[in-house]
Scaffold this active site. Structure first.
Site: not given
Ligand code: PMV
Length: 338
Positions: A112, A115-120, A122, A164
Site C-alpha cells: 500500500p 502507508a508506512g510500509l516503505g512502498s517508495s 522498495a 527504509d
Molecule cells: O512512512 P514511512 O514508511 O515513509 O516511514 C517514515 C519514517 C520516518 O522515520 C518518520 C521518516 C524517515 O525517513 O525515517
C-alpha cells in the site's frame, strides 16, 4: 528486460526518532514492489504503473516528469511512479555513467502506498537495481542502498533516513542510526499488519515532531526515550536464537516495548484515531504488542501475535480496511529475471 523486486518493511521500533540520529529497527516483509527496466534507443522514459488497489496508467516523457499529462489516477500513485522512478533513473544513469540512457519502466507493487510500509523505498531500490543491471553495470548492495537513500532524500526534500532503503535492499531486520547501517540476525517474528486504507503526509508529520522537539525539552526527551526503547529491543533480539521462531517470552517482551513506543509516538502527535483503534483492537485480541508503523497520521499498524486472533479481530474492526500476516522477508532486493 531486467526484472527486480524489493520488499516493503514495518518498523519494529524507532520511526521518527531515527530522523534525529537515534537507532531504529525496521524489518523487511514479504510484500514487494517489482520493477522491470528495458533500455531504449532514445533518451525517453516510459513509465507504466500497476498497483493492486488502483487502476494503472502509462506515461512517457523526454524532459522532466513535471511536464506530465493530466491523468485521472490517484496523485499518490503518480508521485510514486513518477517522482521516485525518475530519481531512481537519475541514480542509475549516474552510476553507469550513461547520462542519456532511456528506459521503458514497469512498476507493480503489492505494498500500500504511503502507508508506512516503505512502498517508495522498495520502488527506488528495485528501480535502481533493475536499471543499472539493464545497462550492464550492477551495483553492490551497499552502493545500491546508498543511491536509493539519495534518491529518496531528493524526492522528499531531505526528510528521509536511511532506514527504509537500507532495509529494503538488505532484507531481514536491520539497525540504522544516522549513517551507521547494519543487518541484524533475528528470530522470525509473528507480524500482523492492519491497514486503515489511508496515508499520512510524511513531510508534515516529520515537521510536526521537529517543531515539538524544538519547543519543549520533554518532547526532545520523548524522542530520546524512543532511542532507549530501541536499545532495549536490540539487546533482546541479540540474545535470541536467530533464524528460529521467536519464543513466547521474547514476543511478550518485544510487544511490551512496542506498546510503549506507540504511546510515545502518540504523545508526539503522529498517531490517529484509526491507528489507535487498530492498536487497541490488536491488544484486546491478545497481541503481545501493537504500534503504528512509519510516519503515522494514518496507514498501518504492526502487531505481534502468533495466533490468528489479531488478524481476525482487525478484519472486523471499523476503520481497518485490510489485515494480513506479514512474514519477515529474509531476502532483500532480488533479481527475478536477469
Ligand atoms: O512512512 P514511512 O514508511 O515513509 O516511514 C517514515 C519514517 C520516518 O522515520 C518518520 C521518516 C524517515 O525517513 O525515517
Amino acid at each position: 528486460m531486467t526484472v527486480v523486486s524489493a520488499p516493503g518493511k514495518v518498523y519494529l521500533f524507532g520511526e521518527h526518532a531515527v530522523v534525529y540520529g537515534e537507532p531504529a529497527v525496521p524489518c523487511a516483509i514479504e510484500k514487494r514492489a517489482t520493477v522491470t527496466a528495458t533500455p531504449r534507443a532514445d533518451d525517453h522514459i516510459r513509465v507504466e504503473a500497476r498497483d493492486l488497489s488502483l487502476d494503472g496508467f502509462a506515461v512517457e516523457y523526454a524532459g522532466s516528469p513535471e511536464d506530465r499529462p493530466d491523468i485521472d489516477v490517484s496523485e499518490s500513485l503518480i508521485e510514486a511512479a513518477m517522482g521516485y522512478v525518475d530519481a531512481a533513473v537519475r541514480q542509475a544513469r549516474d552510476a553507469a555513467d550513461e547520462p542519456n540512457a532511456g528506459f521503458d519502466i514497469t512498476v507493480e507493487s503489492d505494498i500500500p502506498l504511503g502507508a508506512g510500509l516503505g512502498s517508495s523505498a522498495a520502488v527506488v531500490v528495485a528501480g535502481i537495481d533493475a536499471a543499472t543491471r539493464a545497462l550492464g553495470e550492477p551495483l553492490d548492495r551497499r552502493e545500491l542502498a546508498d543511491r536509493a537513500y539519495r534518491a529518496e532524500y531528493d524526492v522528499q526534500d531531505g526528510q528521509a533516513s536511511r532506514a527504509d532503503t537500507f532495509c529494503s535492499t538488505m532484507g531481514g531486520a536491520v539497525r540504522v542510526a544516522g549513517d551507521d547501517c547494519r543487518t541484524l540476525a533475528t528470530p522470525k517474528l509473528p507480524f500482523v499488519v492492519g491497514f486503515d486504507g489511508g496515508a499520512g503526509d510524511t513531510g508534515e508529520l516529520v515537521a510536526g515532531v521537529r517543531s515539538l522537539r524544538e519547543r519543549y525539552d520533554f518532547a526532545a526527551d520523548t524522542v530520546a526515550a524512543i532511542g532507549d526503547i530501541v536499545a532495549e529491543g536490540e539487546s533482546l533480539l541479540a540474545a535470541a536464537d536467530a533464524d528460529s521462531e521467536a519464543s513466547d517470552a521474547l514476543v511478550g517482551e518485544l510487544g511490551e516495548l512496542m506498546n510503549i513506543n506507540h504511546g510515545l509516538l502518540s504523545a508526539l502527535g503522529v498517531s490517529s484515531r484509526s491507528l489507535d483503534t487498530m492498536v487497541w483492537a490488536a491488544r484486546e485480541a491478545g497481541a503481545a504488542g501493537a504500534k503504528l508503523t512509519g510516519a503515522g497520521g494514518g496507514g498501518c499498524i504492526v502487531a505481534l501475535d502468533s495466533t490468528e486472533e489479531t488478524k481476525r479481530s482487525l478484519q472486523y474492526t471499523p476503520g481497518c480496511e485490510e489485515a494480513f500476516r506479514a512474514r519477515l522477508a529474509t531476502e532483500g532486493v532480488r533479481v527475478e529475471e536477469p
